[in-house]
Scaffold this motif. Sequence first.
Motif, mmCIF file in Angstrom:
data_model
loop_
_atom_site.group_PDB
_atom_site.id
_atom_site.type_symbol
_atom_site.label_atom_id
_atom_site.label_comp_id
_atom_site.label_asym_id
_atom_site.label_seq_id
_atom_site.Cartn_x
_atom_site.Cartn_y
_atom_site.Cartn_z
ATOM 1 N N CYS A 179 66.879 50.091 74.687
ATOM 2 C CA CYS A 179 65.498 50.499 74.380
ATOM 3 C C CYS A 179 64.645 50.690 75.649
ATOM 4 C CB CYS A 179 64.898 49.448 73.446
ATOM 5 S SG CYS A 179 63.216 49.755 72.977
ATOM 6 N N SER A 180 64.698 49.726 76.573
ATOM 7 C CA SER A 180 63.821 49.849 77.748
ATOM 8 C C SER A 180 64.306 50.942 78.706
ATOM 9 C CB SER A 180 63.709 48.512 78.488
ATOM 10 O OG SER A 180 64.982 48.031 78.850
ATOM 11 N N THR A 181 65.621 51.069 78.874
ATOM 12 C CA THR A 181 66.128 52.097 79.796
ATOM 13 C C THR A 181 65.861 53.488 79.229
ATOM 14 O OG1 THR A 181 67.776 50.556 80.571
ATOM 15 C CG2 THR A 181 68.188 52.885 81.033
ATOM 16 N N SER A 182 66.030 53.628 77.903
ATOM 17 C CA SER A 182 65.708 54.928 77.304
ATOM 18 C C SER A 182 64.227 55.225 77.480
ATOM 19 C CB SER A 182 66.009 54.918 75.801
ATOM 20 O OG SER A 182 67.342 54.627 75.596
ATOM 21 N N THR A 183 63.409 54.169 77.421
ATOM 22 C CA THR A 183 61.962 54.355 77.627
ATOM 23 C C THR A 183 61.689 54.847 79.047
ATOM 24 O OG1 THR A 183 61.477 52.621 76.040
ATOM 25 C CG2 THR A 183 59.737 53.149 77.596
ATOM 26 N N VAL A 184 62.353 54.202 80.017
ATOM 27 C CA VAL A 184 62.160 54.613 81.417
ATOM 28 C C VAL A 184 62.568 56.079 81.579
ATOM 29 C CG1 VAL A 184 63.009 54.266 83.786
ATOM 30 C CG2 VAL A 184 62.412 52.284 82.368
ATOM 31 N N ARG A 185 63.693 56.445 80.970
ATOM 32 C CA ARG A 185 64.158 57.837 81.097
ATOM 33 C C ARG A 185 63.187 58.781 80.391
ATOM 34 N NH1 ARG A 185 70.288 58.169 82.465
ATOM 35 N NH2 ARG A 185 69.947 60.405 82.288
ATOM 36 N N ASN A 234 55.698 59.067 87.512
ATOM 37 C CA ASN A 234 56.310 58.467 88.698
ATOM 38 C C ASN A 234 57.126 57.222 88.341
ATOM 39 O OD1 ASN A 234 54.798 55.915 89.085
ATOM 40 N ND2 ASN A 234 53.028 57.270 89.396
ATOM 41 N N LEU A 235 57.896 56.763 89.329
ATOM 42 C CA LEU A 235 58.825 55.659 89.107
ATOM 43 C C LEU A 235 58.117 54.379 88.657
ATOM 44 C CD1 LEU A 235 61.688 54.452 89.360
ATOM 45 C CD2 LEU A 235 61.283 54.190 91.807
ATOM 46 N N TYR A 236 56.963 54.094 89.242
ATOM 47 C CA TYR A 236 56.238 52.860 88.891
ATOM 48 C C TYR A 236 55.760 52.911 87.433
ATOM 49 C CZ TYR A 236 56.232 51.820 93.834
ATOM 50 O OH TYR A 236 56.634 51.551 95.107
ATOM 51 N N ALA A 237 55.173 54.053 87.051
ATOM 52 C CA ALA A 237 54.679 54.192 85.671
ATOM 53 C C ALA A 237 55.851 54.081 84.699
ATOM 54 C CB ALA A 237 53.978 55.536 85.500
ATOM 55 N N SER A 238 56.981 54.675 85.059
ATOM 56 C CA SER A 238 58.145 54.644 84.168
ATOM 57 C C SER A 238 58.685 53.223 84.059
ATOM 58 C CB SER A 238 59.243 55.581 84.694
ATOM 59 O OG SER A 238 58.721 56.869 84.916
ATOM 60 N N ALA A 239 58.747 52.505 85.188
ATOM 61 C CA ALA A 239 59.249 51.123 85.158
ATOM 62 C C ALA A 239 58.282 50.227 84.380
ATOM 63 C CB ALA A 239 59.437 50.595 86.579
ATOM 64 N N CYS A 281 57.291 47.075 79.180
ATOM 65 C CA CYS A 281 56.676 46.909 77.852
ATOM 66 C C CYS A 281 57.737 46.994 76.761
ATOM 67 C CB CYS A 281 55.602 47.968 77.630
ATOM 68 S SG CYS A 281 54.197 47.743 78.716
ATOM 69 N N ALA A 282 58.681 47.908 76.907
ATOM 70 C CA ALA A 282 59.723 48.051 75.880
ATOM 71 C C ALA A 282 60.627 46.818 75.850
ATOM 72 C CB ALA A 282 60.552 49.303 76.149
ATOM 73 N N LEU A 283 60.865 46.258 77.007
ATOM 74 C CA LEU A 283 61.757 45.089 77.102
ATOM 75 C C LEU A 283 61.157 43.853 76.428
ATOM 76 C CD1 LEU A 283 64.466 44.128 78.513
ATOM 77 C CD2 LEU A 283 63.004 43.235 80.328
ATOM 78 N N TRP A 284 59.840 43.815 76.397
ATOM 79 C CA TRP A 284 59.077 42.647 75.963
ATOM 80 C C TRP A 284 59.427 42.186 74.536
ATOM 81 C CZ3 TRP A 284 52.984 43.069 76.434
ATOM 82 C CH2 TRP A 284 52.420 41.823 76.206
ATOM 83 N N GLY A 285 59.713 43.132 73.648
ATOM 84 C CA GLY A 285 59.883 42.811 72.220
ATOM 85 C C GLY A 285 61.034 41.859 71.930
ATOM 86 N N PRO A 286 60.883 41.028 70.869
ATOM 87 C CA PRO A 286 61.915 40.023 70.570
ATOM 88 C C PRO A 286 63.255 40.589 70.129
ATOM 89 C CG PRO A 286 60.212 40.013 68.874
ATOM 90 C CD PRO A 286 59.719 40.915 69.958
ATOM 91 N N LEU A 287 63.318 41.861 69.717
ATOM 92 C CA LEU A 287 64.630 42.411 69.381
ATOM 93 C C LEU A 287 65.360 42.871 70.633
ATOM 94 C CD1 LEU A 287 64.088 44.379 66.055
ATOM 95 C CD2 LEU A 287 64.628 41.968 66.428
ATOM 96 N N HIS A 288 64.645 42.917 71.765
ATOM 97 C CA HIS A 288 65.264 43.358 73.038
ATOM 98 C C HIS A 288 65.184 42.172 73.993
ATOM 99 C CE1 HIS A 288 66.658 45.969 76.107
ATOM 100 N NE2 HIS A 288 65.593 46.729 76.325
ATOM 101 N N GLY A 289 64.563 42.343 75.156
ATOM 102 C CA GLY A 289 64.573 41.276 76.168
ATOM 103 C C GLY A 289 63.853 40.012 75.734
ATOM 104 N N GLY A 290 62.875 40.174 74.840
ATOM 105 C CA GLY A 290 62.119 39.013 74.367
ATOM 106 C C GLY A 290 62.966 38.056 73.544
ATOM 107 N N ALA A 291 64.203 38.452 73.241
ATOM 108 C CA ALA A 291 65.079 37.573 72.446
ATOM 109 C C ALA A 291 65.384 36.276 73.193
ATOM 110 C CB ALA A 291 66.376 38.298 72.087
ATOM 111 N N ASN A 292 65.385 36.309 74.538
ATOM 112 C CA ASN A 292 65.716 35.054 75.250
ATOM 113 C C ASN A 292 64.640 33.981 75.018
ATOM 114 O OD1 ASN A 292 63.814 36.131 77.023
ATOM 115 N ND2 ASN A 292 65.255 36.468 78.704
#
Length: 429
Positions: free
Chosen positions: A233-239, A247-252, A257-268
Motif C-alpha cells: 500500500c505505501s510503496t504503491s502510494t509513493v509510486r 518530488n521525492l519528499y512529497a511522495s515519501a 501516511c499510507a503506512l500508518w494504518g493498522p492493516l499495513h505498518g500500523g499493525a506492529n
Amino acid sequence: MSEKATLTYSGKSYEFPVQVGSENELGMDISQLRAQTGLITLDEGYANTGSCDSKITYIDGERGILRYRGYTIEELVEYSSFTETAYLLIFGELPTPIQLQEFHELLTRHQFIHENMRHHFQGFPASAPPMAILSAMINTAGCFQPELVQPADESSFMETAAILMSKVRTIAAASYKTSIGEPIVYPRFDLNYTANFLHMMFCMPNKTCHPEPEIVRALDQIFILHADHEQNCSTSTVRMVGSSQANLYASAAAGICALWGPLHGGANVAVIKMLERIHEDGQPLDQFIEGVKRHDAGVRLMGFGHRVYKNYDPRAKFIKKTCHTVLNKLGIHDPLLELAVKLEEVAVKDPYFVERKLYPNVDFYSGIILRAIGIPVDMFTVMFAIGRMPGWIANWREVHTGSQLKIYRPRQIYSGSLLRSYEAIEKRK
Ligand code: CMC
C-alpha cells in the motif's frame, strides 16, 4: 512467438499479449482493453492487478520467498548491513567498498536537520501521533532542499537518497525527544546508521551512552527486513504520487501516511496492544481465537495474514528468532513473547487460519523486540518507516527512470445517480 490471452466478449474474440517476468510470473497486458472492447477491469483492492513492471523486489507468496534485486532476504539479513542493502535496492547492485564508503559518508554528512526545523517540533501537541509528525517533517525537510533531483544521474541521486535516509532517522529521534520533553540530541560522526539512531533516541547532550553492538545489529537487521516489499500500500502510494511528478519528499511523506494504518505498518502497534489486552484481562487464548473467528466487533488476529504470503512470512521467521536473542541479551523476560508464541501455536493448527492460509507476518513479533530495546509503542510504525525508506526511494526512482513517465490514473465503474437537475434550496424538503 510470445503467448497471447484470448478474451471473448459479446460474441467477439480479442487477443492480449502475455508478459512473462524473470521468475515466470505471468501478466496479461490489457493496456489496449478499453480501446478494443469498451471494457475496463474491476479489481477492488487490486488483488489481481499488476500496476507496474519492476526490477527491485521479488516475492513468491506461495513459497514464502522474498528477494531484493535477486538476493534472498535470508542472505542479506545474515551478511549485509542496512546501509548496504539500501544501496542495493536504490542502485540495483551491491556497492563496491569505495561506493559503500561514499554512501556512508553522505549519510553522515547529511545527518543534521536544518536548525530552523528544530522549532517546528514545538508546534505539535505532545500527544501528536509520531507518524503525523514524521510525514509533516519529511515534507518540511523537502522545503529546505529545493535543488532539482536527477533520478537518472547515479552520483547526484546517491546524495539525494542519503539526505532523505539520513534525515528521516534524525527527525524520528528528534520527535521522540521533544514528545518526552528532553533536549534533542545531535547525531555523531563516528557511529553507523543504526547506532547513531539509538544514540539520538536514548542518549543526552551531556551524557554519552553506548548501545550494545548486539542490539544495534538486531535493529539494523529489522531495518533490512523492512527495506522493501514490492507493491504494498505505501510503496504503491509513493509510486502513484511520484507519477504526477511530485518530488521525492512529497511522495515519501504520502508513503508514510499510507503506512500508518493498522492493516499495513500500523499493525506492529496493534499487535502489542492486542497482546497487552489479552495479558491484562487474563483472557484464555482459545476464547480470544473464537472471538476472532466470529469476527466479534471486527476483531482480527493482528500480525497474522498477508495479501501476498499464503505461507509463513520469511521476515517473521527471522524476527521470531531475533526476539529470543535480544531478550536474552538484555536479560528481559517478557510475558508478551510467551503469549505470542502460544497464540501462534493455537492459530496455526486451527482450521479457520489453515484454510485461509493465515500465518504470522513481519509485525507479529517485531514489536516485542522494539519494546525490549526501549522504543515506545507509538514509535513502532516510525521504525517501519525508517526501514522502508530505501524501498520507497528505489521505487520513486524506478518510476522516474522508466522508458516513459506515465501518470497513475485508474478508472472506475460509476454506480451513482443518473443525470438530475439542480433544485433551488427553498424547494428542497
Ligand atoms: N485475523 C482473522 N481473520 C483474518 C485475518 C486476521 N489477521 N486476516 C485475514 N482474515 C480472514 C478474513 O476475515 C477473510 O475471511 P472470510 O473469507 O471468512 O471473510 C479472509 O481471511 C481473507 O481476508 P482479507 O481481508 O480478504 O485478506 P486481504 O488480503 O485483503 O488482507 C491483511 C490482508 C494483511 C490486510 C489481513 O490479513 C489483515 O487484516 N491482517 C491483520 C493486519 C496485519 O497484520 N497487517 C500487517 C500486514 S504485513 C505488514 C505490511 O506489509 O503491511
